[in-house]
Design a protein around this motif. Structure first.
Motif, PDB file in Angstrom:
ATOM      1  N   ASP A 174       9.820  39.984 160.041  1.00 47.30           N
ATOM      2  CA  ASP A 174       9.279  40.713 159.332  1.00 47.30           C
ATOM      3  C   ASP A 174       7.497  40.450 159.969  1.00 47.30           C
ATOM      4  O   ASP A 174       7.450  38.544 159.267  1.00 47.30           O
ATOM      5  N   LEU A 176       5.500  41.558 158.045  1.00 46.95           N
ATOM      6  CA  LEU A 176       4.831  41.445 157.355  1.00 46.95           C
ATOM      7  C   LEU A 176       4.909  39.859 156.165  1.00 46.95           C
ATOM      8  O   LEU A 176       4.297  39.655 155.566  1.00 46.95           O
ATOM      9  N   THR A 177       6.304  39.812 156.476  1.00 46.09           N
ATOM     10  CA  THR A 177       6.405  38.313 155.246  1.00 46.09           C
ATOM     11  C   THR A 177       6.693  37.274 156.155  1.00 46.09           C
ATOM     12  O   THR A 177       7.111  35.992 155.402  1.00 46.09           O
ATOM     13  N   LYS A 179       9.171  36.563 157.700  1.00 39.57           N
ATOM     14  CA  LYS A 179       9.791  35.612 157.231  1.00 39.57           C
ATOM     15  C   LYS A 179      11.744  36.137 158.322  1.00 39.57           C
ATOM     16  O   LYS A 179      10.952  37.567 158.492  1.00 39.57           O
ATOM     17  N   GLU A 181      15.040  38.112 159.215  1.00 44.62           N
ATOM     18  CA  GLU A 181      15.982  38.847 157.809  1.00 44.62           C
ATOM     19  C   GLU A 181      16.834  39.029 158.959  1.00 44.62           C
ATOM     20  O   GLU A 181      16.368  39.062 160.203  1.00 44.62           O
TER      21      GLU A 181
END
Ligand code: BG6
Length: 275
Positions: A174, A176-177, A179, A181
């Motif tokens: 991701d 945006l983060t 991370k 997932e």
């Protein structure tokens, strides 16, 4: 070959019995593809600038030789999308199929940014389906790392109608983060999405209220899914504030873990078929 002009950019126009297309020499950028009797498949911003040194907003920008910020020393998405390519030939295979071949080589301009000797061949086949084939050859004496994507903007009925199949149970980064997932079910949209899916081994299906598009990739194990949503869209260049409702990007890629190492005299081909 006869070139047309849109603002200051030269492009070629292809029309056959199955479809029509427009491809700018800058970036070998296909910015229009439409099958006979259908709406355009590719989204194109109404306020795209068609300026030298600026990527057209829409169609299929080529991210090369670096996707996103995979190589932080290069501009975002590399430089091929704003370089002048050569159109080598246009072949009429049959009344329904036209093949256009472009090439890009290292130059003084490219070597300042990225000091490698290379050859890129891009074959676009315009027919009932759209085939994109990008072959990179390392002509240098040292290996280089390649990350890349067809940054395809698909025209959709509305972002709220969209669901994307083929990436279920895949892991994604991701953006945006930052991370990792796991994708649970098909992809739908109710906010900004910026993800790089890994280990992709099946076709991707884009569904909206009006149509379905099948995306078949080869030479690729990663797919980027991107929609900027309200806030980012309002801040982006050459995009109207409401534009996020009209497109989704599904990008056939070699990105992050799927970047490739090219040894001298070896080649890699990224291919996408849009059906
Ligand atoms: C996507 C990226 O591929 O391209 C996004 O994942 C980025 O993070 C988008 O915003 C558009 O990039 P650009 O450089 O064409 O504005």
């Amino acid at each position: 070959m006869q070139y047309k002009l849109i603002n200051n950019l030269e492009y070629i126009e292809i029309t056959n019995k199955a479809a029509s297309a427009k491809i700018a020499l800058q970036g070998a950028h296909i910015f229009h593809y439409q099958r006979v009797g259908e709406a355009p498949l590719l989204w194109l911003s109404e306020i795209s600038e068609y300026k030298k040194g600026k990527a057209i907003r829409g169609g299929v920008p080529i991210c090369w030789p670096s996707f996103g910020n995979n190589n932080p020393q290069l501009p975002q998405h590399g430089f091929a999308r704003v370089m002048m390519w050569r159109c080598d030939k246009v072949d009429e295979i049959d009344p329904y199929t036209t093949k256009v071949t472009f090439s890009l080589q290292d130059s003084q301009e490219s070597r300042v940014l990225w000091d490698y000797i290379f050859q890129v061949k891009y074959v676009i086949t315009i027919g009932k389906t759209l085939h994109l084939e990008l072959q990179t050859t390392n002509l240098d004496t040292k290996p280089f790392t390649l990350s890349q994507a067809f940054h395809t903007y698909f025209q959709i009925s509305s972002i709220e109608d969209v669901f994307i199949e083929g990436l279920e149970e895949k892991t994604y980064l991701d953006a945006l983060t930052l991370k990792s997932e796991l994708q649970d079910g098909s992809i739908t949209f109710n906010g900004e999405v910026d993800r790089v899916y890994q280990g992709v081994d099946d076709e991707i299906i884009l569904n909206d209220a009006k149509h379905q598009v099948h995306i078949q990739n080869s030479g690729s194990k990663s797919v980027v899914v991107w929609n900027p949503w309200i806030k980012k869209c309002a801040s982006m260049s050459a995009m109207q504030p409401e534009a996020y409702k009209e497109f989704v990007c599904i990008e056939s890629a070699n990105a992050y873990e799927d970047k490739r190492e090219l040894q001298p005299q070896s080649s890699h081909t990224l291919k996408a078929v849009l059906i």
